[in-house]
Design a protein around this motif. Structure first.
Motif, PDB file in Angstrom:
ATOM      1  N   ILE A  45      51.363  27.240 -10.203  1.00 38.18           N
ATOM      2  CA  ILE A  45      51.503  26.905 -11.624  1.00 38.18           C
ATOM      3  C   ILE A  45      52.576  25.830 -11.766  1.00 38.18           C
ATOM      4  O   ILE A  45      53.297  25.520 -10.813  1.00 38.18           O
ATOM      5  CB  ILE A  45      51.814  28.151 -12.484  1.00 38.18           C
ATOM      6  N   ARG A  46      52.687  25.255 -12.973  1.00 27.00           N
ATOM      7  CA  ARG A  46      53.582  24.117 -13.166  1.00 27.00           C
ATOM      8  C   ARG A  46      55.006  24.564 -13.502  1.00 27.00           C
ATOM      9  O   ARG A  46      55.932  24.294 -12.757  1.00 27.00           O
ATOM     10  CB  ARG A  46      53.016  23.201 -14.272  1.00 27.00           C
ATOM     11  N   HIS A  47      55.190  25.215 -14.637  1.00 27.09           N
ATOM     12  CA  HIS A  47      56.528  25.613 -15.062  1.00 27.09           C
ATOM     13  C   HIS A  47      56.544  27.081 -15.474  1.00 27.09           C
ATOM     14  O   HIS A  47      55.637  27.541 -16.181  1.00 27.09           O
ATOM     15  CB  HIS A  47      56.992  24.795 -16.275  1.00 27.09           C
ATOM     16  N   CYS A  48      57.576  27.791 -15.068  1.00 29.78           N
ATOM     17  CA  CYS A  48      57.786  29.153 -15.570  1.00 29.78           C
ATOM     18  C   CYS A  48      59.225  29.564 -15.281  1.00 29.78           C
ATOM     19  O   CYS A  48      59.652  29.564 -14.116  1.00 29.78           O
ATOM     20  CB  CYS A  48      56.811  30.139 -14.935  1.00 29.78           C
ATOM     21  N   PHE A  49      59.962  29.868 -16.326  1.00 27.85           N
ATOM     22  CA  PHE A  49      61.326  30.381 -16.178  1.00 27.85           C
ATOM     23  C   PHE A  49      61.561  31.432 -17.255  1.00 27.85           C
ATOM     24  O   PHE A  49      60.871  31.472 -18.268  1.00 27.85           O
ATOM     25  CB  PHE A  49      62.378  29.270 -16.222  1.00 27.85           C
ATOM     26  N   ALA A  50      62.532  32.290 -17.031  1.00 26.65           N
ATOM     27  CA  ALA A  50      62.615  33.563 -17.754  1.00 26.65           C
ATOM     28  C   ALA A  50      63.373  33.490 -19.068  1.00 26.65           C
ATOM     29  O   ALA A  50      64.446  32.882 -19.154  1.00 26.65           O
ATOM     30  CB  ALA A  50      63.261  34.620 -16.862  1.00 26.65           C
ATOM     31  N   ASP A  51      62.831  34.166 -20.059  1.00 25.27           N
ATOM     32  CA  ASP A  51      63.581  34.600 -21.229  1.00 25.27           C
ATOM     33  C   ASP A  51      64.062  36.008 -20.904  1.00 25.27           C
ATOM     34  O   ASP A  51      63.250  36.920 -20.715  1.00 25.27           O
ATOM     35  CB  ASP A  51      62.667  34.611 -22.456  1.00 25.27           C
ATOM     36  N   ILE A  52      65.373  36.196 -20.782  1.00 25.32           N
ATOM     37  CA  ILE A  52      65.913  37.494 -20.364  1.00 25.32           C
ATOM     38  C   ILE A  52      66.542  38.254 -21.530  1.00 25.32           C
ATOM     39  O   ILE A  52      67.314  39.194 -21.319  1.00 25.32           O
ATOM     40  CB  ILE A  52      66.936  37.334 -19.214  1.00 25.32           C
ATOM     41  N   GLY A  53      66.164  37.871 -22.748  1.00 29.60           N
ATOM     42  CA  GLY A  53      66.736  38.526 -23.923  1.00 29.60           C
ATOM     43  C   GLY A  53      66.476  40.014 -23.972  1.00 29.60           C
ATOM     44  O   GLY A  53      67.339  40.806 -24.377  1.00 29.60           O
ATOM     45  N   GLU A  54      65.280  40.434 -23.564  1.00 28.16           N
ATOM     46  CA  GLU A  54      64.934  41.857 -23.604  1.00 28.16           C
ATOM     47  C   GLU A  54      65.784  42.654 -22.616  1.00 28.16           C
ATOM     48  O   GLU A  54      66.269  43.747 -22.929  1.00 28.16           O
ATOM     49  CB  GLU A  54      63.447  42.031 -23.289  1.00 28.16           C
ATOM     50  N   ALA A  55      65.982  42.120 -21.411  1.00 32.61           N
ATOM     51  CA  ALA A  55      66.816  42.802 -20.419  1.00 32.61           C
ATOM     52  C   ALA A  55      68.276  42.854 -20.867  1.00 32.61           C
ATOM     53  O   ALA A  55      68.980  43.855 -20.643  1.00 32.61           O
ATOM     54  CB  ALA A  55      66.705  42.099 -19.069  1.00 32.61           C
ATOM     55  N   GLN A 114      43.642  16.556  -8.982  1.00 30.22           N
ATOM     56  CA  GLN A 114      43.242  15.559  -7.997  1.00 30.22           C
ATOM     57  C   GLN A 114      43.660  14.150  -8.399  1.00 30.22           C
ATOM     58  O   GLN A 114      43.837  13.281  -7.557  1.00 30.22           O
ATOM     59  CB  GLN A 114      41.725  15.628  -7.794  1.00 30.22           C
ATOM     60  N   GLN A 115      43.867  13.945  -9.695  1.00 29.78           N
ATOM     61  CA  GLN A 115      44.350  12.649 -10.178  1.00 29.78           C
ATOM     62  C   GLN A 115      45.878  12.566 -10.223  1.00 29.78           C
ATOM     63  O   GLN A 115      46.438  11.545 -10.599  1.00 29.78           O
ATOM     64  CB  GLN A 115      43.804  12.385 -11.584  1.00 29.78           C
ATOM     65  N   GLY A 116      46.539  13.643  -9.814  1.00 27.64           N
ATOM     66  CA  GLY A 116      47.994  13.661  -9.858  1.00 27.64           C
ATOM     67  C   GLY A 116      48.559  13.809 -11.250  1.00 27.64           C
ATOM     68  O   GLY A 116      49.713  13.444 -11.508  1.00 27.64           O
ATOM     69  N   LEU A 117      47.763  14.355 -12.152  1.00 26.96           N
ATOM     70  CA  LEU A 117      48.229  14.609 -13.523  1.00 26.96           C
ATOM     71  C   LEU A 117      48.765  16.029 -13.573  1.00 26.96           C
ATOM     72  O   LEU A 117      48.053  16.982 -13.896  1.00 26.96           O
ATOM     73  CB  LEU A 117      47.061  14.407 -14.518  1.00 26.96           C
ATOM     74  N   TRP A 118      50.046  16.163 -13.239  1.00 23.51           N
ATOM     75  CA  TRP A 118      50.601  17.498 -13.001  1.00 23.51           C
ATOM     76  C   TRP A 118      50.933  18.251 -14.285  1.00 23.51           C
ATOM     77  O   TRP A 118      50.814  19.481 -14.338  1.00 23.51           O
ATOM     78  CB  TRP A 118      51.859  17.383 -12.139  1.00 23.51           C
ATOM     79  N   GLU A 119      51.382  17.528 -15.303  1.00 26.29           N
ATOM     80  CA  GLU A 119      51.848  18.214 -16.507  1.00 26.29           C
ATOM     81  C   GLU A 119      50.688  18.715 -17.362  1.00 26.29           C
ATOM     82  O   GLU A 119      49.605  18.127 -17.384  1.00 26.29           O
ATOM     83  CB  GLU A 119      52.736  17.283 -17.340  1.00 26.29           C
ATOM     84  N   ASP A 173      48.058  19.560 -24.440  1.00 27.60           N
ATOM     85  CA  ASP A 173      47.310  20.350 -25.412  1.00 27.60           C
ATOM     86  C   ASP A 173      45.890  19.805 -25.535  1.00 27.60           C
ATOM     87  O   ASP A 173      45.514  18.821 -24.887  1.00 27.60           O
ATOM     88  CB  ASP A 173      48.021  20.396 -26.762  1.00 27.60           C
ATOM     89  N   LYS A 174      45.076  20.423 -26.373  1.00 31.06           N
ATOM     90  CA  LYS A 174      43.661  20.049 -26.462  1.00 31.06           C
ATOM     91  C   LYS A 174      43.456  18.624 -26.976  1.00 31.06           C
ATOM     92  O   LYS A 174      42.393  18.023 -26.787  1.00 31.06           O
ATOM     93  CB  LYS A 174      42.912  21.034 -27.346  1.00 31.06           C
ATOM     94  N   ASN A 175      44.498  18.078 -27.617  1.00 30.15           N
ATOM     95  CA  ASN A 175      44.412  16.703 -28.111  1.00 30.15           C
ATOM     96  C   ASN A 175      45.063  15.695 -27.170  1.00 30.15           C
ATOM     97  O   ASN A 175      45.198  14.525 -27.505  1.00 30.15           O
ATOM     98  CB  ASN A 175      45.057  16.615 -29.499  1.00 30.15           C
ATOM     99  N   GLY A 176      45.496  16.187 -26.021  1.00 32.27           N
ATOM    100  CA  GLY A 176      46.126  15.306 -25.045  1.00 32.27           C
ATOM    101  C   GLY A 176      47.615  15.135 -25.242  1.00 32.27           C
ATOM    102  O   GLY A 176      48.255  14.353 -24.537  1.00 32.27           O
ATOM    103  N   GLY A 177      48.187  15.874 -26.204  1.00 32.24           N
ATOM    104  CA  GLY A 177      49.624  15.776 -26.451  1.00 32.24           C
ATOM    105  C   GLY A 177      50.438  16.510 -25.403  1.00 32.24           C
ATOM    106  O   GLY A 177      49.953  17.434 -24.746  1.00 32.24           O
ATOM    107  N   SER A 178      51.692  16.090 -25.222  1.00 30.39           N
ATOM    108  CA  SER A 178      52.555  16.708 -24.218  1.00 30.39           C
ATOM    109  C   SER A 178      52.999  18.090 -24.671  1.00 30.39           C
ATOM    110  O   SER A 178      53.097  18.382 -25.866  1.00 30.39           O
ATOM    111  CB  SER A 178      53.775  15.825 -23.948  1.00 30.39           C
TER     112      SER A 178
END
Length: 371
Positions: free
Chosen positions: A315-325, A151-156, A159-164
């Motif tokens: 959700i915010r970010h999600c892209f594939a690791d395709i190493g297994e395939a 609601q505050q527009g804080l999209w990213e 971590d628990k300490n506020g780090g990116s």
């Protein structure tokens, strides 16, 4: 294996897979309910469906229809599903019925009519948020974003300490955290299939599709893939509406690469019992994808609108690791985004698209699911 059944095979992905299997000498049967949301009010198979397909009109939740479709079948691709994160949050019973119970009906029938291979279409949505790296270099799976933060527009994410946190390619080993009814139902589909497959000695593989795009997408379905939604907006002279700030990162994979992965999963014995990401292995922001679609369609004068709103379940970010395939299946994406979007745009120029996005968006807003 000779005859392959594709549930939901009259749709976008299933119809392309049918073409590839027929080209390789397989016989293909399709069971599809021809959902109005996907196929309109027409109760006939779509014109694009390969004429060599043996088509059966039927509901995945109907045991009699499923049992009939399984007769003399060697392998099954289970694609039948209700699709859409937003809609799943207010059509809970429908999504759970089609996706969860429909899969249970199929598996119950497979106990009596076993096959040599079962492949189920899962989704990247089962991960919830993708994998991240914290400031200390450790990888982590962050919790869901809180409504107060959004609601505050804080999209990213922080971590628990506020780090990116830096988004990373997401491997199959990342803990799943479904954030919508749709995502949970896809997780249930894959787990049910893998569990029953192991119990009854049916080699089973789950394919977690990322953002699939290409020809034959249902352009008038406001809950389809984001590229098709943007295309329908542009083709009707409307600006694409982009949630949050548009910097969400996604993995866009071409339908031809998805079909490649499906065929490999069918033919590679090593795939049995495993889960595979099916993506491009690359990330793009939603904002960039929308702008690029406009340029390719020659609609540069129509600018995407950044709404700075959010939807429950996104959700915010999600892209594939395709190493297994790559390692197990020998899967290698071959269609770059420029080539794939070019093919899509060429096809779009021949299509009529009804833009129903705003009505769907308003439905979410009225239910408090878009803020």
């Amino acid at each position: 294996m000779e005859r392959i059944l594709i549930t939901g095979g009259a749709g976008f992905i299933g119809s392309h897979l049918a073409d590839a299997l027929i080209d390789q000498g397989y016989r293909v049967r399709v069971l599809d309910a021809l959902s109005e949301q996907v196929h309109g009010g027409v109760r006939q198979p779509p014109d694009y469906l390969n004429p060599a397909v043996e088509f059966m009109h039927g509901d995945i939740c109907n045991a009699e229809s499923v049992g009939e479709a399984l007769q003399n079948v060697d392998a099954v691709f289970h694609f039948a599903a209700a699709v859409g994160v937003g809609q799943s949050m207010y059509q809970i019973a429908r999504y759970t019925d089609i996706n969860n119970r429909g899969t249970a009906v199929l598996l119950q029938c497979l106990i009596e009519q076993p096959v040599k291979k079962l492949a189920v279409a899962s989704s990247m949505s089962v991960y919830g948020e993708g994998l991240y790296r914290a400031a200390d270099g450790q990888t982590c799976a962050p919790p869901e974003r809180l409504p107060a933060q959004l609601q505050q527009g804080l999209w990213e994410l922080r971590d628990k300490n506020g780090g990116s946190l830096q988004p990373l390619p997401t491997p199959e080993s990342k803990t799943t955290s479904p954030a919508s009814v749709y995502a949970l139902s896809k997780y249930d589909q894959e787990r049910l299939c893998l569990l029953v497959g192991q119990a009854y000695n049916i080699p089973t593989v789950a394919l977690r599709f990322f953002n699939v795009y290409g020809t034959r997408q249902a352009l008038s379905n406001p809950y389809t893939g984001v590229l098709a939604i943007f295309a329908a907006r542009y083709l009707n002279g409307n600006s694409p509406l982009i949630f949050e700030d548009g910097e969400q990162q996604r993995d866009f994979v071409n339908i031809r690469d998805v079909v490649q992965a499906c065929v490999l999963a069918l033919e590679r014995d090593q795939a049995a019992g495993r889960i595979f990401n099916v993506g491009s292995g690359l990330s793009h922001t939603v904002r960039d994808i929308a702008a690029h679609m406009g340029r390719l369609l020659g609609r540069e004068e129509i600018r995407p609108v950044i709404t700075r709103q959010y939807r429950v379940g996104d959700i915010r970010h999600c892209f594939a690791d395709i190493g297994e395939a790559r390692r197990i299946l020998g899967y290698t994406p071959r269609i770059g985004l420029e080539e794939g979007m070019g093919e899509l745009v060429e096809w779009l120029q021949t299509q009529a698209a009804f833009d129903r996005f705003e009505a769907a968006n308003e439905e979410l807003s009225q239910r408090g699911l878009r803020l």
